[in-house]
Design an enzyme around this catalytic site. Structure first.
Site, short mmCIF file in Angstrom:
data_model
loop_
_atom_site.label_atom_id
_atom_site.label_comp_id
_atom_site.label_asym_id
_atom_site.label_seq_id
_atom_site.Cartn_x
_atom_site.Cartn_y
_atom_site.Cartn_z
CG ASN A 46 -2.06 -0.94 1.17
OD1 ASN A 46 -2.34 -1.53 0.13
ND2 ASN A 46 -2.74 -1.12 2.29
NE ARG A 377 -8.53 -1.92 -9.46
CZ ARG A 377 -7.51 -1.20 -9.91
NH1 ARG A 377 -6.61 -1.76 -10.71
NH2 ARG A 377 -7.36 0.08 -9.56
NE ARG A 407 -3.36 5.37 -10.56
CZ ARG A 407 -4.14 6.22 -9.88
NH1 ARG A 407 -4.60 5.87 -8.70
NH2 ARG A 407 -4.47 7.38 -10.40
CG HIS A 437 -15.02 2.45 -10.21
ND1 HIS A 437 -15.67 2.57 -9.00
CD2 HIS A 437 -13.95 1.64 -9.98
CE1 HIS A 437 -15.03 1.87 -8.08
NE2 HIS A 437 -13.99 1.29 -8.65
CE1 TYR A 470 -9.59 -7.06 -2.03
CE2 TYR A 470 -10.63 -5.69 -3.69
CZ TYR A 470 -9.49 -6.19 -3.09
OH TYR A 470 -8.25 -5.81 -3.55
NE ARG A 566 -10.45 -0.01 2.41
CZ ARG A 566 -10.65 -0.02 1.10
NH1 ARG A 566 -11.60 -0.76 0.58
NH2 ARG A 566 -9.90 0.71 0.30
CG HIS A 594 -14.31 -3.11 -2.33
ND1 HIS A 594 -15.10 -3.31 -3.46
CD2 HIS A 594 -13.29 -2.33 -2.75
CE1 HIS A 594 -14.56 -2.70 -4.49
NE2 HIS A 594 -13.46 -2.09 -4.09
#
Length: 698
Positions: A46, A377, A407, A437, A470, A566, A594
């Protein structure tokens, strides 16, 4: 509402989040031993990404002479100063945890990290012979002098800076050797012939130590004076001038390649590195002293994730098998199940398999005419993309928006986009100036009554791997109101993005902020009339100033507001006269929280929206996001109960105070770990059969 003291800096708030991740490794009673190692690796990965994107962006502002202050009152230079101080402190905590606690505990379990110098001579000889065979052929020594330019060093590369002495001439030289990323960073000595294979005693050696011990083979005519580890982190944000891009796919491919050459934003070095080598690196990498971080021990800890491959169940989380209500009752007909009523799943407690099965069944069903889907993703071995390819090959109309600008997933998505195009699918690469997204699937099926549309709408990605890690909601429906608007949205995505007449969907950048604030204002009006009002929001990040200010107004009006955030939270709760009716918690645990859920009590007629959007300017202005309403009152109540359970968590939850500091939630109420409670409930439900189970899983 413009007072900077009412807000928390976005970058520092993210660092506070990563500190909470690190705390999962530090607190000994939270996870089995190898899982604690995992959190060290996650924290480190991270932090690398934070520097590659966020710090790199602030550095560019400083270089451009920008002094505009953030909403919390900090200039770019001031942010960098505070970031550096916080990161130095966190890296010290990480290393104290790893070297002072976790590694000794692993050694007590027969898992040890050894140093080459501490091994018996016989084992050193075995390792040296193995080095010559397995590592030496991969290495490339690079000199630096008048005839050799300063070597290029790629992003995230681990390197050795080597001081050399010419034996004949007595001249001090410098060279660099890159530690190959194609080889395992941690050498498991048990796997090397001649070093023992006792499974009860595993030994690991950092590969860079073995390379350092054998540098003489690379420079046979010179004396190795010293060698020092260092690591490079570069700006990895891709800048794309989309209005000027003739071919978006080729432009992004070029951008991915350019990522290797971004400016250096961080240089990690060992504290023993002499000043002249340090200065040589600073000068040639064109950085400043503030970009240099001295780190004791190994550099780059994300590789510790390799330890999760160790077969020691007692040192890991107990395996959890998610609940799948279709296992015995679906009979292969998910469409009939959806037709009998809306379905809501909460992953990973509910299996992700029904999502995969929905796409797979649609691909093989002869009555399905078309499939439309957005992909952000999806992973490297996606059964969902393979099902879409199968559908296209069978002649169905398949339209897929593959977001090439996701990304660090750009290359993977480019590969899938080309594979889909090769089998005849209609592929859209994304919209100029916007990232898509949203998580949407639309299936059109021929049925006796005519054409019917089925939807899957989600809060998370179409990725079975992350579906196990998640927490996300999946919603299946055949509601015609929603299906009509999702159809309009797909037409806007594949045609021209101009439709704005959404009545039920919240779609960024069109109406999400406006509608969220309108619903907050409605709670304010209701609170003033009846001294009531309730809002519960769950999201990954809360940054948007306009929404934060609306929440402050709601608090002042007496609306009770609970936020489960979060990651980044720029709002300060508990400030008298401003936010005393706002509570903010963050849950960090086995699974990554998530899901996004927005609940408004609405005077007894509650409204609930789920979807992909966080409350950040980028999600509201620069992305195509969707939040969708849940109409079934029983499902609305179910999600509200989920949120209330998380708000009662007093084992894995943190709370933020009016000073912006996070502390663990501790009280005298019965102990609640919300994630464990969700798992326990699914375990108890595994013997339940029948579609009615969808209304009572929680």
């Amino acid at each position: 509402m413009s007072d900077p003291s009412l807000y928390i800096n976005r970058e520092l708030s993210w660092l506070h989040f990563n500190r909470r991740v690190l705390d999962e490794a530090i607190r000994q009673d939270q996870h089995p031993l190898i899982e604690r190692v995992k959190f060290i690796a996650i924290f480190s990965s991270n932090l690398d990404e934070f520097f590659m994107i966020r710090v790199a962006g602030i550095e560019k502002q400083v270089e451009a002479g920008i002094r505009k202050k953030t909403i919390d009152g900090l200039t770019p230079s001031e942010q960098l100063e505070r970031i550096r101080a916080e990161v130095i402190e966190q890296l010290k905590l990480r290393n104290t945890c790893l070297y002072g606690d976790i590694l000794p505990a692993l050694a007590a379990e027969g898992i040890t990290f050894v140093h080459f110098a501490d091994l018996p001579e016989k084992e050193q000889a075995v390792l040296n012979a193995w080095f010559r065979k397995e590592i030496y052929p991969v290495l490339t020594p690079l000199a630096f002098d008048t005839g050799h330019p300063f070597p290029f060093m790629s992003n995230l590369s681990l390197n050795l800076a080597i001081e050399l002495d010419e034996v004949e001439h007595g001249n001090l030289k410098f060279a660099r050797v890159k530690v190959p990323s194609v080889l395992p960073r941690l050498l498991k000595l048990n796997d090397i012939e001649g070093l023992g294979n006792d499974p009860s005693c595993m030994r690991f050696l950092w590969i860079e130590e073995l390379i350092q011990q054998n540098l003489g083979l690379l420079f046979p005519t010179m004396k190795i004076v010293q060698s020092h580890q260092f690591r490079i982190i570069r700006n990895a944000d891709i800048e794309i001038e989309e209005d000027e891009a003739g071919d978006l796919l080729q432009t992004i491919e070029k951008g991915v390649r350019s990522r290797r050459y971004g400016n250096v934003v961080r240089l990690d070095i060992s504290p023993e590195m002499p000043d002249f080598v340090r200065q040589l690196l600073i000068n040639n990498l064109e950085i400043e002293e503030k970009n240099v971080y001295e780190i004791d021990g190994a550099l780059g800890m994300s590789c510790l994730m390799e330890l999760l491959d160790i077969d020691r169940p007692s040192l890991k989380d107990e395996p959890f098998i998610p609940f799948n209500m279709f296992e015995e009752q679906r009979n292969g007909d998910i469409f009939s199940a959806i037709s009998s009523g809306d379905l809501l799943f909460y992953h990973p407690y509910d299996s992700f398999k029904p999502v995969v099965d929905f796409i797979d069944r649609a691909a093989s069903d002869p009555d399905v005419l078309s499939i439309k889907q957005t992909l952000y993703r999806v992973g490297s071995n996606s059964p969902i993309v393979k099902a879409l390819m199968k559908a296209a090959e069978s002649g169905k109309q398949v339209a897929v928006l593959v977001e090439l600008k996701a990304r660090f997933d750009e290359e993977n998505n480019i590969g899938w986009a080309r594979a889909l195009e090769d089998v005849g699918a209609h592929v859209i690469y994304g919209l100029p100036g916007l990232k898509t997204h949203a998580k949407l699937t639309l299936v059109v099926r021929r049925e006796p009554q005519g054409l019917k549309r089925y939807l899957h709408l989600g809060t998370g990605n179409y990725n079975p791997s992350t579906g196990k890690l998640y927490t996300d909601y999946s919603f299946f429906t055949d509601d015609e109101l929603l299906a009509g608007e999702v159809s309009e949205l797909f037409n806007a995505l594949t045609g021209y993005f101009r439709y704005t007449g959404y009545r039920f969907l919240l779609v960024s950048p069109i109406n999400t902020r406006k509608r969220i604030i309108e619903m907050i204002e409605r709670e304010i009006a209701l609170a003033r009339k009846s001294s009531g009002g309730r809002i519960i929001m769950k999201m990954n990040s809360l940054v948007d100033p306009a929404t934060i200010q609306a929440l402050y107004r709601a608090s002042r009006a007496g609306v009770q507001i609970d936020l489960v955030v979060r990651g980044i939270c720029c709002l300060k709760p508990g400030i008298p006269g401003v936010s005393e009716n706002i509570r903010v918690i963050s849950i960090i645990g086995r699974y990554l929280e998530h899901s996004r859920a927005y609940y408004f009590a609405n005077g007894g007629s509650p409204e609930l929206y789920l979807g992909s959007a966080d409350i950040m300017p980028r999600n509201l202005d620069d992305r195509v996001e969707t939040l969708f309403p849940v109409f079934d009152p029983s499902l609305v109540e179910r999600v509200r109960n989920d949120l209330e359970l998380q708000l009662s968590d007093n084992l894995k939850a943190w709370k933020i105070g009016p000073d912006g500091n996070w502390t663990l939630v501790r009280n005298d109420a019965p102990k609640v770990n919300s994630q464990e409670r969700f798992m326990k409930r699914r375990t108890q439900k595994k013997k339940t059969t029948g579609i009615k189970g969808r209304l009572g899983l929680n």
